[in-house]
Motif scaffolding. Structure first.
Motif, PDB file in Angstrom:
ATOM      1  N   LEU A   1    -100.919  25.709  -7.778  1.00 22.80           N
ATOM      2  CA  LEU A   1    -100.547  26.095  -6.414  1.00 22.80           C
ATOM      3  C   LEU A   1    -101.267  27.351  -5.946  1.00 22.80           C
ATOM      4  O   LEU A   1    -101.313  27.638  -4.745  1.00 22.80           O
ATOM      5  CB  LEU A   1     -99.028  26.291  -6.319  1.00 22.80           C
ATOM      6  CG  LEU A   1     -98.190  25.016  -6.501  1.00 22.80           C
ATOM      7  CD1 LEU A   1     -96.712  25.335  -6.440  1.00 22.80           C
ATOM      8  CD2 LEU A   1     -98.556  23.966  -5.450  1.00 22.80           C
TER       9      LEU A   1
ATOM     10  N   SER B   1    -108.248  25.792  -2.654  1.00 27.23           N
ATOM     11  CA  SER B   1    -108.473  24.599  -1.821  1.00 27.23           C
ATOM     12  C   SER B   1    -107.562  23.444  -2.232  1.00 27.23           C
ATOM     13  O   SER B   1    -107.155  23.335  -3.390  1.00 27.23           O
ATOM     14  CB  SER B   1    -109.935  24.147  -1.920  1.00 27.23           C
ATOM     15  OG  SER B   1    -110.204  23.642  -3.221  1.00 27.23           O
ATOM     16  N   LYS B   2    -107.249  22.592  -1.267  1.00 29.75           N
ATOM     17  CA  LYS B   2    -106.428  21.405  -1.525  1.00 29.75           C
ATOM     18  C   LYS B   2    -107.149  20.433  -2.447  1.00 29.75           C
ATOM     19  O   LYS B   2    -106.517  19.749  -3.257  1.00 29.75           O
ATOM     20  CB  LYS B   2    -106.090  20.704  -0.198  1.00 29.75           C
ATOM     21  CG  LYS B   2    -105.233  21.519   0.748  1.00 29.75           C
ATOM     22  CD  LYS B   2    -103.828  21.712   0.192  1.00 29.75           C
ATOM     23  CE  LYS B   2    -102.955  22.468   1.178  1.00 29.75           C
ATOM     24  NZ  LYS B   2    -101.575  22.694   0.647  1.00 29.75           N
ATOM     25  N   ASP B   3    -108.481  20.368  -2.312  1.00 35.00           N
ATOM     26  CA  ASP B   3    -109.250  19.461  -3.154  1.00 35.00           C
ATOM     27  C   ASP B   3    -109.163  19.878  -4.624  1.00 35.00           C
ATOM     28  O   ASP B   3    -109.007  19.035  -5.509  1.00 35.00           O
ATOM     29  CB  ASP B   3    -110.718  19.465  -2.703  1.00 35.00           C
ATOM     30  CG  ASP B   3    -111.552  18.451  -3.473  1.00 35.00           C
ATOM     31  OD1 ASP B   3    -111.195  17.258  -3.462  1.00 35.00           O
ATOM     32  OD2 ASP B   3    -112.553  18.869  -4.100  1.00 35.00           O
TER      33      ASP B   3
ATOM     34  N   GLN C   1    -106.711  21.552  -5.957  1.00 31.15           N
ATOM     35  CA  GLN C   1    -105.339  21.267  -6.378  1.00 31.15           C
ATOM     36  C   GLN C   1    -105.177  19.791  -6.720  1.00 31.15           C
ATOM     37  O   GLN C   1    -104.550  19.442  -7.723  1.00 31.15           O
ATOM     38  CB  GLN C   1    -104.358  21.656  -5.266  1.00 31.15           C
ATOM     39  CG  GLN C   1    -104.234  23.144  -5.042  1.00 31.15           C
ATOM     40  CD  GLN C   1    -103.248  23.480  -3.928  1.00 31.15           C
ATOM     41  OE1 GLN C   1    -102.651  22.602  -3.321  1.00 31.15           O
ATOM     42  NE2 GLN C   1    -103.095  24.769  -3.663  1.00 31.15           N
ATOM     43  N   PHE C   2    -105.771  18.927  -5.897  1.00 34.46           N
ATOM     44  CA  PHE C   2    -105.665  17.488  -6.146  1.00 34.46           C
ATOM     45  C   PHE C   2    -106.330  17.105  -7.458  1.00 34.46           C
ATOM     46  O   PHE C   2    -105.792  16.332  -8.237  1.00 34.46           O
ATOM     47  CB  PHE C   2    -106.295  16.706  -4.984  1.00 34.46           C
ATOM     48  CG  PHE C   2    -106.311  15.217  -5.204  1.00 34.46           C
ATOM     49  CD1 PHE C   2    -105.166  14.459  -5.024  1.00 34.46           C
ATOM     50  CD2 PHE C   2    -107.481  14.571  -5.618  1.00 34.46           C
ATOM     51  CE1 PHE C   2    -105.183  13.087  -5.234  1.00 34.46           C
ATOM     52  CE2 PHE C   2    -107.502  13.210  -5.837  1.00 34.46           C
ATOM     53  CZ  PHE C   2    -106.342  12.464  -5.639  1.00 34.46           C
ATOM     54  N   ARG C   3    -107.521  17.656  -7.727  1.00 31.36           N
ATOM     55  CA  ARG C   3    -108.227  17.350  -8.971  1.00 31.36           C
ATOM     56  C   ARG C   3    -107.421  17.825 -10.186  1.00 31.36           C
ATOM     57  O   ARG C   3    -107.358  17.133 -11.210  1.00 31.36           O
ATOM     58  CB  ARG C   3    -109.617  17.989  -8.974  1.00 31.36           C
ATOM     59  CG  ARG C   3    -110.613  17.308  -8.065  1.00 31.36           C
ATOM     60  CD  ARG C   3    -112.048  17.659  -8.449  1.00 31.36           C
ATOM     61  NE  ARG C   3    -112.252  19.113  -8.486  1.00 31.36           N
ATOM     62  CZ  ARG C   3    -112.619  19.848  -7.441  1.00 31.36           C
ATOM     63  NH1 ARG C   3    -112.837  19.254  -6.266  1.00 31.36           N
ATOM     64  NH2 ARG C   3    -112.792  21.151  -7.565  1.00 31.36           N
TER      65      ARG C   3
END
Length: 316
Positions: A231, A235-237, A239-241
């Motif tokens: 968290l 970047s959101k990317d 976090q997604f990875r």
């Protein structure tokens, strides 16, 4: 005197036990064996494929995949300790198992279960290091450390489970020798004794809480730290990875612990649950993880998925 001595020795150490199978479903054993056999074949093929792909691709000789190999090996041994005997009971009515054969099966069932729990904890630690300390990942989890972790997982299982054998061997068995189960497990054998089994009960609960329970606590702690670190990523990317690398392992943890704890608590506190439900659950929590783990990693892990696809396409 000789006759009395022989009778007492037989009562104390029976030569055989009788595995009943699934109580109340003896007439359906032949048909019940079909789905169990199918799942066993899937477990053998799935875990065998994972082992082959990881061991034959040097690019996959990374900590995450080496731990996956450890998981596949424990899965193969776990289901193979019970399923072959269960299928002979269902199809050939081979209900008899020797006293020492029963103790051996009990020992391996509980040892491999404890070992797999430790492997899942090691995999959680692997994800924690990979996400929270990525720059030191390969130096912390090198091949030597992974080997030591694997050895520690096995030794811990052996040390905690061996007292089960001692606790069973001290018990006298002077009644019937019928175990209402498809395989030999600690409390199933102990309940046949004509002496107090309080030490068996206390030690069994202690091991369940201190070994498996502590593993769950430490795994939860690891993922709490992972969640906090993810968290904080900018970047959101990213976090997604990070979340995607943990997705497969979280699924495997749920597949392993949810059926096991459900079976454990219904066996001890679910007195209204029919006996055949207890036995079916006890078999599923040993069989479902070996079946689903390769599928979960095959679907959720891109590197494994691509190589499985290439493996089968190449064979064509």
């Amino acid at each position: 005197m000789l006759s009395t001595s022989v009778i007492n020795n037989t009562a104390f150490h029976p030569s055989t036990f009788i595995l009943l199978g699934i109580p109340g479903m003896q007439d359906q054993h032949v048909w019940a064996a079909i789905p169990f056999c199918s799942m066993y074949i899937l477990a053998l093929v799935g875990n065998g494929t994972i082992l082959y792909i990881v061991m034959t691709n040097r690019t996959l000789h990374e900590p995450m995949y080496l731990f996956l190999c450890l998981l596949s090996i424990t899965d193969l041994v776990l289901c193979s300790t019970t399923l072959p005997k269960m299928l002979t009971i269902f199809w050939f009515r081979s209900h008899i198992i020797s006293y020492h054969g029963c103790l051996t099966q009990m020992f391996f069932v509980h040892t491999i279960f404890a070992t797999e729990s430790a492997v899942l904890l090691a995999m959680a630690f692997d994800r924690y290091v990979a996400i929270c300390h990525p720059l030191h990942y390969t130096s912390i989890l090198n091949a030597t450390v992974i080997g030591k972790i694997g050895l520690a997982c096995v030794v811990r299982g052996l040390l905690f489970v061996f007292p089960f054998v001692i606790l069973i061997k001290r018990l006298p068995f002077c009644g019937h020798h019928i175990i209402p189960h498809t395989y030999c497990e600690h409390m199933g054998i102990a309940k046949l004794a004509c002496a107090s089994i309080k030490p068996n009960t206390i030690y069994g609960l202690t091991v369940a809480l201190s070994v498996t329970g502590m593993d769950v606590v430490l795994i939860t702690t690891s993922y709490g730290l992972i969640l906090r670190a993810v968290l904080r990523l900018p970047s959101k990317d990213a976090q997604f990875r990070a979340f995607s690398t943990c997705g497969a392992h979280i699924c495997v943890i749920l597949v392993f612990y949810v059926p096991a704890f459900f079976s454990f608590f219904t066996h001890r506190f679910g007195h209204q649950v029919p006996p055949h439900v207890h036995i079916v659950l006890a078999n599923l929590y040993l069989l479902v993880p070996p079946v689903l783990n390769p599928l979960v990693y095959g679907i959720n892990t891109k590197q494994i998925r691509l190589r499985i696809f290439g493996f089968f396409m190449g064979r064509r």
